[in-house]
Design a protein around this motif. Structure first.
Motif: not given
Ligand code: 5GP
Ligand code: ZN
Length: 136
Positions: A27-30, A84-86, A90-94, A97-101
């Motif tokens: 998905i696209l990051d918001l 990829q934050n853990n 390290a900045g993980q907020t969700v 697991f996810h990879i930022h591209v």
């Molecule tokens: P993290 O900081 O955990 O590595 O990255 C979480 C990412 O998820 C952030 O870049 C944030 O912008 C994105 N994000 C958080 N909530 C949502 C959402 O509901 N939808 C989408 N598309 N991105 C989200």
């Protein structure tokens, strides 16, 4: 468990989906660091890199490669960061697991770099010793 990325990955919450297969949704990051910033979400819930099974982690990186190749053409970017934050530190907020591209464009100033420190002799010795032991 109330996990936003589980709901997005399952299609229960709508998202700007770039790609989907049986294991992942992309998905696209918001809150993009740069134009085209995508997130690779496994459909199954794993909190982080420690939890995700090796085979799925490998598939996620192969998918990152596919997105990078496509983005180079479609977005005409000049480079890519894979992030990829853990863990909170390290900045993980969700905590799914996810990879930022993250596509990069020359001069974009996207904040995905760090200020280099110095590798001291003490650290070099201590870290190589304890990490080699832990990796056995
Ligand atoms: P993290 O900081 O955990 O590595 O990255 C979480 C990412 O998820 C952030 O870049 C944030 O912008 C994105 N994000 C958080 N909530 C949502 C959402 O509901 N939808 C989408 N598309 N991105 C989200
Ligand atoms: Zn989840």
């Amino acid at each position: 468990m109330d996990c936003i990325f589980c709901k997005i990955a399952a299609g229960e919450i709508p998202s700007a989906t770039l790609y989907e297969d049986e294991d992942f949704r992309v998905i696209l990051d918001l809150g993009p660091a740069a134009r085209g910033h995508a997130l690779i979400l496994p459909k199954a819930h794993y909190a982080d890199l420690c939890e995700i099974p090796e085979e799925l982690a490998a598939k996620a990186m192969i998918l990152a490669k596919k997105i990078v190749s496509a983005g180079r053409k479609a977005l005409r970017c000049d480079g890519y960061n894979i992030v990829q934050n853990n863990g909170e530190a390290a900045g993980q907020t969700v905590f799914h697991f996810h990879i930022h591209v993250i596509p990069r464009y020359t001069g974009d100033n996207a904040g995905v770099t760090w200020t280099p420190g110095t590798l001291t002799e003490e650290d070099r010795q201590e870290i190589t010793a304890c990490m080699r032991e832990a990796l056995k």
